[in-house]
Design a protein around this motif. Structure first.
Motif, short mmCIF file in Angstrom:
data_model
loop_
_atom_site.label_atom_id
_atom_site.label_comp_id
_atom_site.label_asym_id
_atom_site.label_seq_id
_atom_site.Cartn_x
_atom_site.Cartn_y
_atom_site.Cartn_z
N VAL A 242 0.82 -1.21 0.00
CA VAL A 242 0.00 0.00 0.00
C VAL A 242 0.86 1.26 0.00
O VAL A 242 0.33 2.37 0.08
CB VAL A 242 -0.93 0.03 1.23
CG1 VAL A 242 -1.82 -1.20 1.24
CG2 VAL A 242 -0.13 0.13 2.53
N ASN A 450 -6.40 -0.76 8.06
CA ASN A 450 -7.17 -1.71 8.85
C ASN A 450 -6.56 -1.89 10.23
O ASN A 450 -6.71 -2.91 10.87
CB ASN A 450 -7.25 -3.06 8.12
CG ASN A 450 -5.86 -3.59 7.79
OD1 ASN A 450 -4.93 -3.47 8.59
ND2 ASN A 450 -5.71 -4.21 6.63
N HIS A 533 -4.61 3.84 9.16
CA HIS A 533 -3.53 3.06 8.59
C HIS A 533 -2.55 2.58 9.64
O HIS A 533 -2.09 1.44 9.62
CB HIS A 533 -2.80 3.90 7.55
CG HIS A 533 -1.72 3.14 6.86
ND1 HIS A 533 -0.40 3.21 7.23
CD2 HIS A 533 -1.79 2.26 5.84
CE1 HIS A 533 0.29 2.40 6.46
NE2 HIS A 533 -0.51 1.83 5.61
N LEU A 556 -5.72 -5.15 -1.15
CA LEU A 556 -4.68 -4.91 -0.16
C LEU A 556 -5.22 -4.58 1.24
O LEU A 556 -4.78 -5.15 2.22
CB LEU A 556 -3.74 -3.81 -0.64
CG LEU A 556 -2.85 -4.20 -1.82
CD1 LEU A 556 -2.11 -3.00 -2.38
CD2 LEU A 556 -1.86 -5.29 -1.43
N TYR A 557 -6.17 -3.67 1.32
CA TYR A 557 -6.59 -3.25 2.66
C TYR A 557 -7.65 -4.14 3.28
O TYR A 557 -7.69 -4.33 4.49
CB TYR A 557 -7.12 -1.81 2.64
CG TYR A 557 -6.02 -0.78 2.72
CD1 TYR A 557 -5.12 -0.79 3.79
CD2 TYR A 557 -5.89 0.21 1.75
CE1 TYR A 557 -4.12 0.16 3.87
CE2 TYR A 557 -4.89 1.15 1.84
CZ TYR A 557 -4.00 1.13 2.89
OH TYR A 557 -3.00 2.05 2.98
N ASP A 558 -8.58 -4.61 2.47
CA ASP A 558 -9.73 -5.24 3.10
C ASP A 558 -10.32 -6.33 2.23
O ASP A 558 -11.44 -6.21 1.75
CB ASP A 558 -10.78 -4.15 3.42
CG ASP A 558 -11.85 -4.65 4.37
OD1 ASP A 558 -11.71 -5.79 4.90
OD2 ASP A 558 -12.83 -3.93 4.59
N ARG A 559 -9.58 -7.42 2.08
CA ARG A 559 -10.12 -8.58 1.36
C ARG A 559 -11.35 -9.05 2.12
O ARG A 559 -11.27 -9.30 3.31
CB ARG A 559 -9.10 -9.72 1.36
CG ARG A 559 -8.02 -9.53 0.36
CD ARG A 559 -7.04 -10.70 0.40
NE ARG A 559 -5.98 -10.45 -0.57
CZ ARG A 559 -6.09 -10.72 -1.87
NH1 ARG A 559 -7.18 -11.29 -2.35
NH2 ARG A 559 -5.10 -10.43 -2.69
N PHE A 563 -13.65 -4.87 7.20
CA PHE A 563 -13.47 -3.60 7.90
C PHE A 563 -14.50 -2.58 7.41
O PHE A 563 -15.02 -1.78 8.17
CB PHE A 563 -12.03 -3.09 7.72
CG PHE A 563 -11.03 -3.98 8.41
CD1 PHE A 563 -10.66 -3.74 9.72
CD2 PHE A 563 -10.49 -5.09 7.75
CE1 PHE A 563 -9.75 -4.57 10.37
CE2 PHE A 563 -9.59 -5.92 8.39
CZ PHE A 563 -9.22 -5.68 9.69
C1 LIG Z 1 -4.35 -4.81 6.48
O1 LIG Z 1 -3.65 -3.93 5.63
C2 LIG Z 1 -2.33 -4.35 5.34
C3 LIG Z 1 -1.68 -3.23 4.56
O2 LIG Z 1 -1.52 -2.09 5.40
C4 LIG Z 1 -2.38 -5.66 4.58
O3 LIG Z 1 -1.09 -6.08 4.34
C5 LIG Z 1 -3.13 -6.68 5.40
O4 LIG Z 1 -3.30 -7.84 4.67
C6 LIG Z 1 -4.51 -6.15 5.79
N1 LIG Z 1 -5.15 -7.06 6.71
C7 LIG Z 1 -6.34 -7.58 6.48
C8 LIG Z 1 -6.86 -8.48 7.57
O5 LIG Z 1 -7.01 -7.36 5.48
#
Ligand SMILES: *[C@@H]1O[C@H](CO)[C@@H](O)[C@H](O)[C@H]1NC(C)=O
Ligand SMILES: *[C@@H]1O[C@H](CO)[C@@H](O)[C@H](O)[C@H]1NC(C)=O
Ligand SMILES: *[C@@H]1O[C@H](CO)[C@@H](O)[C@H](O)[C@H]1NC(C)=O
Ligand SMILES: *[C@@H]1O[C@H](CO)[C@@H](O)[C@H](O)[C@H]1NC(C)=O
Length: 741
Positions: A242, A450, A533, A556-559, A563
């Motif tokens: 990210v 997240n 972040h 990247l942030y929220d599969r 969240f």
């Molecule tokens: C949270 O965000 C980070 C990047 O800052 C990422 O690498 C990680 O997989 C994310 N965690 C989840 C649970 O989505």
């Protein structure tokens, strides 16, 4: 009526306890639960009705949020463009199809600012004959998501830069803060007639430009240093992580005001008077963002003294102060075609009508315009807001529920340029809102990471957001496994309040988002929530760049959009809590603590200076004490209010509403007519930051270095403002009683 009474009881007094029943997380109440929440209650727990909150927790659907976000991020949708209008129509249609009671499309003709579509703004290194030896990149380079290659992506620009073509020597000014320019001066580097190169990231970019312009700079170049934005190294960046790649040039407005620059204080409706554009409070110098790959090219060629150790950054070159480049006779050229245009921007307003108090409004809002795709800023918030409305309307469909108070849901236009849509709207509906809006609940960016939730909160809404966060299941699986079952638990752990152990830190109310008009001009208490972040970084590293895409959020942030679901759930519960509670869930004791400790800080900070001047803060102190006494009395009396008597309830609620409004000075703060709230206004040197009673401290900031005449003027202004502040604090204490005296 009995239905509403039972709902009201739950939200007004004991939903906090009810949360413990469902989640069984805590044994005892944390110490910050105010007395009136703990003590009330001759009603039994079985009467506590958690139906709506349970429904929200069950019903918020990650797949819906993902679909909303996918649609919203397909095209760049800068404020005032055709694409922004399309998103406005789409939000309106979505609300119509969800069954919103009213949907209004609200246009304003305003002054916005754009680059030339096909001719980019450029920075050049010019050799002694004026030929370009190097030229900056006009656009951010597509790296991953297919939409990054869209022909609609604008060239790199800063909103409201002046157009201009300037040549001169470059000076490196670190973060462009006042203290940085002072360091330059101490080092003998004058910025007059120079082009200032400064880093993003410490203060609002508009303040950087203002500082440079006041010192006579002829242009400003802004860039993100990898030290702040690519902390894991330049190889560890988007799309693998990210963090910021070397080709990202963050946009952003450099306008220091709020609202349409041509219609100050009044809405830019059809009959509006427009001031001449030459009188608009906009910068007169060209400003341009560049990526750090380009910044390296410039900094690497700079001459002059080596910059101080703390000024060295993450690029693999030695940072020098300048002025100028090492090659004799070479200069920097800055050619900016960005210009202002009068165009139309749209707010979309949806209303879920209240049943008992339809004339009291809980306002929920988020902006819709984006610098490019706005994956995080603001479309993550827009997607959450559309799911919030869907869930509440579905509950209404299934149960016949109507909220006690009206819920007004707002999708603002052109926030990025300077809170344009929300400011025009709060100007247009100033009287109705200042009389009737009970709270404003904002999300600007729902997901900037997240790590933890974070809240900007008016003191009056602090307990509300704490309680609501205990009701939202934790979306972080690792945290749940560690026994932290709610969003509140991770928040308290990861963002602890240093002064009040055991509870999360609340971020003070600065400006920089659509809550500004509500808090600072109308006196409506506000909340702004998001996922952050990291502890250091509230915004995500790709903030305002091309790479803030759907893919960034989705991959990247929220599969799984967990969240997203959590923040949507929290926002929905907050809206319902304020809309449903019979007595408004306002934490008066928080406010008096806040004001008392701000007063103590002020005494330490400026007390000696004030005493030297033979002035006194004692009257101010007495007002603060009166406020503390009044809030305590009011709080102690709350449990005895006859809740079967609608007039008694309305009276108590009106008094609570007036507390915040009483701090509004119609004349505005000294030299700052666009800020009216004497307690909460942000500090003058950084629009993003917050500090209490900054009207008092700003005037005295650096006063001893000023000319005797200016010192005299400052002290006069200080005395007058001190007297005004004292008056408004007394007034706020008084509005909590029935009597005039
Ligand atoms: C949270 O965000 C980070 C990047 O800052 C990422 O690498 C990680 O997989 C994310 N965690 C989840 C649970 O989505
Ligand atoms: C710094 O790193 C960049 C990118 O890896 C490289 O192209 C450049 O040559 C390096 N410059 C210096 C001065 O080491
Ligand atoms: C609520 O009902 C109306 C009328 O049947 C329908 O059009 C709307 O889609 C429903 N809303 C939701 C969110 O289910
Ligand atoms: C404050 O009062 C003292 C004693 O009366 C006097 O000597 C001094 O000049 C005064 N200072 C100012 C700034 O007025």
């Amino acid at each position: 009526m009995s239905y509403f009474k039972s709902i009201a009881f739950v939200f007004g007094a004991t939903c906090f306890l009810a949360a413990f029943v469902t989640l069984s997380v805590y044994i005892a109440q944390p110490p910050w639960v105010p007395g009136w929440l703990q003590s009330d209650t001759n009603e039994s727990p079985d009467k506590r009705n958690n139906d709506i909150e349970d429904f929200i927790v069950q019903e918020v659907n990650p797949e819906n949020i993902r679909n909303y976000l996918r649609y919203l991020t397909t095209r760049p949708h800068l404020g005032g463009t055709e694409a922004e209008k399309q998103t406005a129509l789409w939000v309106g249609d979505t609300w119509e199809s969800q069954g919103m009671d009213e949907v209004h499309l609200v246009p304003y003709e305003v002054l916005l600012s754009y680059p030339e579509k096909d001719t980019p703004n450029l920075v050049r290194v010019l050799d002694e004959s004026g030929e370009a030896a190097w030229t900056s990149q006009g656009w951010q380079k597509p790296l991953y998501a297919p939409e990054e290659s869209s022909p609609e992506v604008p060239p790199n620009f800063n909103g409201y830069s002046a157009p201009g073509d300037v040549k001169g020597e470059v000076v490196y000014a670190h973060f462009g803060r006042q203290e940085d320019f002072k360091t330059l001066k101490d080092q003998g580097v004058d910025v007059e007639g120079k082009i200032v190169l400064a880093r993003y990231g410490e203060i609002f970019r508009g303040n950087i430009v203002d500082n440079a312009e006041k010192l006579g700079a002829i242009g400003v170049i802004l860039y993100p240093d990898p030290e702040q934005y690519a902390s894991a190294g330049e190889d560890n960046v988007y799309p693998d992580t990210v963090f910021m790649p070397g080709t990202a040039a963050p946009s952003g407005s450099v306008y220091l005001g709020d609202g349409d620059p041509l219609t100050p204080f009044y809405p830019s409706v059809e009959h509006a008077y427009h001031i001449p554009e030459s009188e608009a409070p906009l910068t007169k110098i060209p400003v341009q963002p560049i990526c750090y790959d380009d910044a390296r090219e410039i900094i690497g060629r700079m001459g002059g003294t080596v910059a101080p150790e703390e000024w060295q950054g993450g690029l693999n070159v030695t940072y020098k102060l300048g002025p100028g480049l090492t090659e004799p006779g070479w200069t920097l050229g800055l050619e900016v075609l960005t210009h202002s245009v009068r165009t139309t921007t749209y707010n979309v307003i949806g209303v879920i009508k209240g049943s008992v108090e339809p004339d009291r409004y809980v306002v929920v809002g988020n902006h819709r315009d984006a610098w490019v795709f706005g994956g995080a800023d603001p479309s993550s918030g827009t997607a959450a807001m559309l799911e919030l409305s869907r869930v509440l309307l579905k509950y209404r469909n299934e149960t016949g529920w109507q909220p006690r108070r009206s819920i007004v849901v707002c999708s603002w236009g052109s926030e990025e340029y300077g809170l344009i849509g929300s400011t025009e709207w709060t100007e247009q509906f100033q009287k109705q809102l200042s009389g009737r809006a009970v709270a404003y609940l904002n999300i600007d960016i729902a997901i900037t990471g997240n790590y933890s939730m974070r809240a900007i909160s008016a003191p009056l809404l602090t307990d509300l957001v704490f309680q609501a966060a205990t009701k939202v299941p934790n979306p972080d699986e690792d945290e749940v496994a560690a026994g932290r079952l709610t969003v509140y638990d991770t928040w308290a752990l990861r963002m602890p309040d240093q002064d009040k152990p055991g509870r999360p830190r609340i971020v003070g109310v600065g400006s920089g988002s659509d809550f500004k008009g509500f808090q600072h001009n109308l006196g409506v208490p506000i909340l702004d929530i998001s996922y952050t972040h990291s502890p250091e970084m509230y915004a995500e590293p790709l903030y305002h760049t091309l790479y803030e895409t759907f893919e960034l959020m989705d991959e990247l942030y929220d599969r799984g959009f967990k969240f997203f679901s959590a923040i949507t759930t929290l926002w929905s519960i907050l809206a319902v809590d304020v809309a449903e509670s019979q007595l408004l869930p306002m934490s008066l004791m928080e406010y008096s603590d806040f004001i008392s400790s701000a007063y103590d800080d002020i005494v330490v900070e400026i007390g000696p200076l004030v005493a030297e001047r033979n002035l006194t803060l004692d009257h101010f102190g007495e007002a603060v004490e009166a406020f503390a006494v009044a809030t305590q009395e009011f709080t102690d009396n709350l449990p005895f209010i006859d809740t079967d008597n609608p007039l008694a309830v309305r009276r108590a609620n009106d008094q609570m509403m007036m507390v915040e409004r009483a701090f509004i000075d119609p004349r505005g703060l000294p030299d700052r007519p666009h800020y009216n709230h004497v307690v909460m206004a942000p500090s003058i040197s950084d629009t993003y930051s917050s500090s209490a009673f900054s009207g008092l401290t700003d005037i005295l900031n650096g006063i001893t270095e000023l000319s005797p005449e200016e010192q005299e003027r400052r002290w006069e202004t200080f005395s007058q403002h001190l007297s005004a502040v004292t008056h408004f604090v007394h007034t706020s204490a008084k509005v909590m009683s029935d009597t005039l005296w």
